[in-house]
Design a protein around this motif. Structure first.
Motif, PDB file in Angstrom:
ATOM      1  N   GLY A 187       0.707  -1.067  -0.143  1.00 48.99           N
ATOM      2  CA  GLY A 187      -0.146  -0.067   0.055  1.00 48.99           C
ATOM      3  C   GLY A 187       0.890   1.260  -0.090  1.00 48.99           C
ATOM      4  O   GLY A 187       0.565   2.230  -0.568  1.00 48.99           O
ATOM      5  N   LYS A 188       1.926   1.216   0.627  1.00 50.26           N
ATOM      6  CA  LYS A 188       2.959   2.450   0.880  1.00 50.26           C
ATOM      7  C   LYS A 188       3.540   2.585  -0.636  1.00 50.26           C
ATOM      8  O   LYS A 188       3.591   3.638  -1.237  1.00 50.26           O
ATOM      9  CB  LYS A 188       3.921   2.158   1.906  1.00 50.26           C
ATOM     10  CG  LYS A 188       4.945   3.069   1.670  1.00 50.26           C
ATOM     11  CD  LYS A 188       5.906   2.777   2.909  1.00 50.26           C
ATOM     12  CE  LYS A 188       7.227   3.504   2.902  1.00 50.26           C
ATOM     13  NZ  LYS A 188       8.207   3.094   3.708  1.00 50.26           N
ATOM     14  N   ASN A 189       3.856   1.530  -1.304  1.00 51.70           N
ATOM     15  CA  ASN A 189       4.776   1.611  -2.430  1.00 51.70           C
ATOM     16  C   ASN A 189       3.763   1.987  -3.738  1.00 51.70           C
ATOM     17  O   ASN A 189       4.233   2.619  -4.377  1.00 51.70           O
ATOM     18  CB  ASN A 189       5.227   0.348  -2.702  1.00 51.70           C
ATOM     19  CG  ASN A 189       6.289  -0.190  -1.936  1.00 51.70           C
ATOM     20  OD1 ASN A 189       7.005   0.770  -1.287  1.00 51.70           O
ATOM     21  ND2 ASN A 189       6.900  -1.429  -1.679  1.00 51.70           N
ATOM     22  N   ILE A 190       2.548   1.537  -3.532  1.00 52.96           N
ATOM     23  CA  ILE A 190       1.517   2.160  -4.572  1.00 52.96           C
ATOM     24  C   ILE A 190       0.888   3.381  -4.407  1.00 52.96           C
ATOM     25  O   ILE A 190      -0.303   3.820  -4.724  1.00 52.96           O
ATOM     26  CB  ILE A 190       0.650   1.177  -5.003  1.00 52.96           C
ATOM     27  CG1 ILE A 190      -0.369   0.449  -3.992  1.00 52.96           C
ATOM     28  CG2 ILE A 190       1.373  -0.107  -5.763  1.00 52.96           C
ATOM     29  CD1 ILE A 190      -1.402  -0.425  -4.476  1.00 52.96           C
ATOM     30  N   LEU A 191       1.347   3.917  -3.478  1.00 51.25           N
ATOM     31  CA  LEU A 191       0.766   5.358  -2.586  1.00 51.25           C
ATOM     32  C   LEU A 191      -0.733   4.926  -2.320  1.00 51.25           C
ATOM     33  O   LEU A 191      -1.607   6.122  -2.476  1.00 51.25           O
ATOM     34  CB  LEU A 191       0.894   6.357  -3.602  1.00 51.25           C
ATOM     35  CG  LEU A 191       2.605   6.603  -3.819  1.00 51.25           C
ATOM     36  CD1 LEU A 191       2.450   7.758  -5.050  1.00 51.25           C
ATOM     37  CD2 LEU A 191       3.196   7.072  -2.872  1.00 51.25           C
ATOM     38  N   PRO A 217       2.856   7.221   3.553  1.00 53.36           N
ATOM     39  CA  PRO A 217       4.230   6.554   3.860  1.00 53.36           C
ATOM     40  C   PRO A 217       4.447   6.783   5.240  1.00 53.36           C
ATOM     41  O   PRO A 217       4.691   5.969   5.878  1.00 53.36           O
ATOM     42  CB  PRO A 217       5.289   7.289   3.228  1.00 53.36           C
ATOM     43  CG  PRO A 217       4.477   7.735   1.924  1.00 53.36           C
ATOM     44  CD  PRO A 217       2.933   8.082   2.163  1.00 53.36           C
ATOM     45  N   LEU A 218       4.049   7.695   5.981  1.00 54.41           N
ATOM     46  CA  LEU A 218       4.218   8.118   7.189  1.00 54.41           C
ATOM     47  C   LEU A 218       3.373   7.093   8.318  1.00 54.41           C
ATOM     48  O   LEU A 218       4.026   6.386   9.293  1.00 54.41           O
ATOM     49  CB  LEU A 218       3.603   9.500   7.905  1.00 54.41           C
ATOM     50  CG  LEU A 218       3.999   9.833   9.328  1.00 54.41           C
ATOM     51  CD1 LEU A 218       5.603   9.850   9.627  1.00 54.41           C
ATOM     52  CD2 LEU A 218       3.511  11.252   9.484  1.00 54.41           C
ATOM     53  N   ASN A 219       2.079   7.069   7.531  1.00 53.52           N
ATOM     54  CA  ASN A 219       1.198   5.974   8.450  1.00 53.52           C
ATOM     55  C   ASN A 219       1.698   4.438   8.143  1.00 53.52           C
ATOM     56  O   ASN A 219       1.761   4.016   9.188  1.00 53.52           O
ATOM     57  CB  ASN A 219      -0.281   6.033   7.833  1.00 53.52           C
ATOM     58  CG  ASN A 219      -0.829   7.305   8.051  1.00 53.52           C
ATOM     59  OD1 ASN A 219      -0.493   8.181   9.222  1.00 53.52           O
ATOM     60  ND2 ASN A 219      -1.770   7.859   7.457  1.00 53.52           N
TER      61      ASN A 219
END
Length: 99
Positions: free
Chosen positions: A65-69, A73-75
């Motif tokens: 989820g972070k990598n595909i935005l 990123p902070l969460n």
């Protein structure tokens, strides 16, 4: 499992379920939501192996989820850190060595 681990799983589960509701990619959000419920159940049942595996799967989906935005990123970094701490805590409470 210790009461601290059970409390941490409740807190993480709550955070993950809330974040899953805001993920626009439905499949990713649904998988995170289902695994969050599973994690709470496995910890309540004192099933260390399934708890560790489920927390690891959640970690993988949060990283995705972070990598595909899909997750800020902070969460995502906070969730990853807490999932890692939970996995370590489960291993320590059950005397399971890391491979």
């Amino acid at each position: 499992m210790t009461p601290q681990i059970e409390q941490k799983s409740q807190e993480l589960g709550h955070a993950l379920i809330r974040i899953a509701a805001y993920i626009r990619r439905r499949e990713l959000g649904k998988r995170i939501e289902v695994l969050s419920y599973d994690l709470i159940g496995y910890i309540a049942a004192h099933n260390a192996t399934k708890s560790i595996n489920t927390a690891g799967a959640l970690r993988g989906f949060v990283v995705l989820g972070k990598n595909i935005l899909a997750i800020e990123p902070l969460n995502a970094n906070i969730l990853i850190e807490h999932l890692d701490l939970l996995i370590d805590g489960i291993r320590q409470s059950k005397g399971i060595r890391q491979l």
